[in-house]
Motif scaffolding. Structure first.
Motif, short mmCIF file in Angstrom:
data_model
loop_
_atom_site.label_atom_id
_atom_site.label_comp_id
_atom_site.label_asym_id
_atom_site.label_seq_id
_atom_site.Cartn_x
_atom_site.Cartn_y
_atom_site.Cartn_z
N TYR A 371 0.83 -1.21 0.00
CA TYR A 371 0.00 0.00 0.00
C TYR A 371 0.86 1.26 0.00
O TYR A 371 1.83 1.38 0.75
CB TYR A 371 -0.90 0.00 1.23
CG TYR A 371 -1.76 1.23 1.37
CD1 TYR A 371 -2.87 1.41 0.57
CD2 TYR A 371 -1.45 2.21 2.31
CE1 TYR A 371 -3.68 2.54 0.70
CE2 TYR A 371 -2.25 3.34 2.46
CZ TYR A 371 -3.35 3.50 1.64
OH TYR A 371 -4.13 4.61 1.78
N ASN A 372 0.49 2.21 -0.87
CA ASN A 372 1.20 3.48 -0.97
C ASN A 372 0.16 4.59 -0.90
O ASN A 372 -0.70 4.70 -1.78
CB ASN A 372 1.97 3.55 -2.29
CG ASN A 372 2.81 4.80 -2.42
OD1 ASN A 372 2.29 5.90 -2.40
ND2 ASN A 372 4.12 4.63 -2.58
N ALA A 373 0.22 5.40 0.15
CA ALA A 373 -0.80 6.40 0.38
C ALA A 373 -0.88 7.43 -0.75
O ALA A 373 -1.96 7.88 -1.12
CB ALA A 373 -0.53 7.11 1.71
N ALA A 374 0.28 7.82 -1.31
CA ALA A 374 0.30 8.82 -2.38
C ALA A 374 -0.36 8.26 -3.65
O ALA A 374 -1.13 8.95 -4.32
CB ALA A 374 1.73 9.24 -2.67
N ILE A 375 -0.06 6.99 -3.95
CA ILE A 375 -0.68 6.34 -5.10
C ILE A 375 -2.18 6.20 -4.88
O ILE A 375 -2.99 6.47 -5.77
CB ILE A 375 -0.06 4.95 -5.35
CG1 ILE A 375 1.42 5.08 -5.77
CG2 ILE A 375 -0.85 4.16 -6.37
CD1 ILE A 375 1.62 5.67 -7.13
N ALA A 376 -2.56 5.78 -3.67
CA ALA A 376 -3.97 5.58 -3.35
C ALA A 376 -4.75 6.88 -3.47
O ALA A 376 -5.92 6.88 -3.89
CB ALA A 376 -4.11 5.01 -1.94
N ALA A 377 -4.12 8.01 -3.09
CA ALA A 377 -4.81 9.30 -3.16
C ALA A 377 -5.18 9.65 -4.59
O ALA A 377 -6.19 10.33 -4.83
CB ALA A 377 -3.92 10.39 -2.56
N VAL A 378 -4.38 9.20 -5.55
CA VAL A 378 -4.67 9.46 -6.96
C VAL A 378 -5.68 8.45 -7.50
O VAL A 378 -6.72 8.81 -8.06
CB VAL A 378 -3.38 9.40 -7.81
CG1 VAL A 378 -3.71 9.52 -9.29
CG2 VAL A 378 -2.43 10.50 -7.38
N VAL A 379 -5.38 7.16 -7.31
CA VAL A 379 -6.23 6.10 -7.87
C VAL A 379 -7.63 6.16 -7.28
O VAL A 379 -8.62 5.96 -8.00
CB VAL A 379 -5.60 4.72 -7.60
CG1 VAL A 379 -6.55 3.59 -8.04
CG2 VAL A 379 -4.27 4.59 -8.34
N ASN A 380 -7.74 6.44 -5.98
CA ASN A 380 -9.04 6.48 -5.32
C ASN A 380 -9.61 7.89 -5.21
O ASN A 380 -10.67 8.08 -4.62
CB ASN A 380 -8.94 5.88 -3.91
CG ASN A 380 -8.43 4.44 -3.94
OD1 ASN A 380 -8.72 3.69 -4.85
ND2 ASN A 380 -7.66 4.07 -2.93
N GLY A 381 -8.90 8.87 -5.78
CA GLY A 381 -9.31 10.26 -5.64
C GLY A 381 -10.42 10.66 -6.59
O GLY A 381 -10.57 10.12 -7.69
#
Length: 500
Positions: A371-381
């Motif tokens: 899990y990568n919070a920065a990646i998740a912020a984009v993909v799930n944003g």
């Protein structure tokens, strides 16, 4: 006679339990003195039921309701994904084919228009499918709210039935009325249908219903759910008591506990933040199905579609023409939801780097060790919601496209990099729904067997009851004849005594 009539009338009522009157013949029968101590009276009623079987049936109800609700919610989704007229994979394959055709003659108006049309088709399929998933989420949230609100209405009804049971068990009245016990069982079954949970029937006949180890109903006390509007979040539902919390002066009520959590706090795994999966007390029934759809099924699909859309736009827009430096007309992008900048954003966030769509799917999953919070912020944003995915080139006779054969071939060559993520998306939906169908089939089979066993114990046999009616009619006729004969005998005796 009355009980038999009740059985016949109740045979078509859901949850009705066959009963039989218990009659006695003794000197203590209320009217025995009239017939030389040979009369009878009704001592009580036998309600034909098997408590263990009833408990198994209620438990199975929550399982059957869970899988049936899952399938009802996603009905047709797997079929539509495989349908060539709506399949994302089919549209992307056609787009890559059009790119290969364009590479053979980039000046052909027909080839340019076909390429633009296929690009529009891909964008439409992705955004339309995402809209479908978003609508599925919205309708499931509304349904979960309705489920919780109905449970809040059923709980007080069960508490009132518990009071009726207690008042019907006072000395001189051995057991509560059978209709009251039937209603108790109906309400428990409905709660298990709605929430899963656990039903407990005590020796005094009253019932307790628990969810997540917390009592929704206990005796004459009915607690209730608060924060049932889950349109914003499904994690705020709480069970609340009717009692005032003495710690506060504003009259607020005692909060018994949350029914679900958003998971543990973030920890670090392999250098990246990691969050444990959310937990919930809703593990069965319609509420459990809704929670599964909202916290597992839909988020996974959204991550997969978003990852595919982001990488697709990034890789297609990044190809270069023959000189290796000149770019092409940006093919795909995302609608700009702000008032600043261009209407379509064609440059994807730099944080995506060169990660593949499959890697982004994994890195944006909070339950993954990667899990990568920065990646998740984009993909799930919300800014990169695939529902905003669009084609950046006009489809028509005046389509202008800056692209040469080298770039067109480069686009076509990216085909293989999307086969795996597209397969993951399709297989995820298909395999999950297939698994639910298998579970539902098994649940239907078990529920049918249990119901048949219950009917053999508690069900009404109309042929038997009809025979009883005939028997009781004959007995009534015989008793009437006895009374008639007795009256004649007394009349004759009185006449003889008077004559004497």
């Amino acid at each position: 006679m009355t009980v038999t009539s009740q059985n016949v009338a109740g045979s078509s009522v859901d949850g009705f339990t066959r009963r039989q009157s218990n009659s006695i013949i003794s000197t203590r029968a209320l009217n025995s003195w009239s017939f030389g101590n040979t009369a009878f009276s009704v001592e009580g009623f036998t309600r034909y039921t098997d408590r263990l079987l009833d408990a198994q049936l209620r438990e199975q109800k929550s399982k059957s309701s869970f899988t049936a609700s899952l399938l009802q919610t996603v009905n047709g989704l797997d079929t539509s994904m495989m349908d060539p007229s709506s399949s994302i994979a089919e549209a992307m394959s056609s787009f890559f084919n059009a790119a290969g055709t364009l590479a053979s003659n980039t000046s052909s108006t027909t080839n340019i228009q076909d390429f633009a049309a296929k690009a529009t088709q891909v964008a439409t399929r992705i955004s339309t499918f995402t809209d479908t998933i978003n609508q599925l989420g919205a309708s499931t949230r509304a349904n979960l709210t309705a489920i919780l609100d109905e449970a809040n209405a059923v709980a007080p009804a069960l508490a009132r039935i518990n009071l009726d049971i207690l008042s019907g068990s006072v000395p001189g009245n051995a057991t509560p009325a059978a209709d009251v016990l039937d209603e108790r069982d109906r309400l428990l079954t409905r709660l298990q249908d709605l929430l899963g949970g656990k039903s407990i029937i005590h020796t005094d006949g009253t019932a307790t219903f628990q969810i997540g180890g917390m009592a929704l109903v206990d005796g004459s006390v009915a607690n209730h759910f608060v924060n049932t509007d889950v349109s914003a979040s499904v994690f705020n539902v709480q069970l609340q008591s009717e009692n005032i919390d003495p710690k506060y002066s504003d009259g607020r009520k005692v909060n018994i506990g949350f029914l679900s959590t958003e998971g543990a706090s973030l920890t670090t795994v392999n250098g990246n933040p990691y969050q444990a999966a959310a937990k919930t007390a809703f593990t069965g029934g319609q509420a459990g199905a809704a929670f599964t759809i909202l916290t597992d099924f839909i988020p996974k699909i959204q991550r997969q579609v978003s990852s595919i859309a982001l990488v697709f736009a990034r890789d297609v827009n990044a190809v270069k023409q023959k000189d290796g430096t000149t770019g092409i007309t940006s093919i795909f992008g995302f609608k700009n939801t702000t008032t600043n900048g261009p209407s379509v954003i064609t440059t994807t966030p730099a944080v995506l780097g060169s990660y593949t769509a499959t890697q982004l799917m994994d890195m944006s999953d909070e339950k993954s060790a990667n899990y990568n919070a920065a990646i998740a912020a984009v993909v799930n944003g919300a800014d990169w919601d695939p529902a905003l995915f669009v084609s950046n080139i006009n489809f028509g006779s005046n389509t202008v496209l800056s692209i040469d054969s080298t770039a067109a071939n480069a686009i076509e060559s990216t085909r293989n990099s999307f086969s795996t993520p597209l397969s993951l998306l399709t297989n995820n939906v298909a395999s999950t729904i297939s698994s639910w169908k298998a579970q539902d089939k098994a649940n239907i089979s078990v529920a049918t067997q249990l119901q048949n066993r219950k009917e053999s114990v508690s069900g009404v046999n109309l042929d038997e009851e009809a025979a009883n009616l005939v028997k009781f009619q004959q007995l009534y006729g015989a008793a009437s004849k006895v009374m008639q004969t007795a009256n004649q005998m007394f009349a004759t005796l009185l006449s003889a005594m008077n004559a004497a």
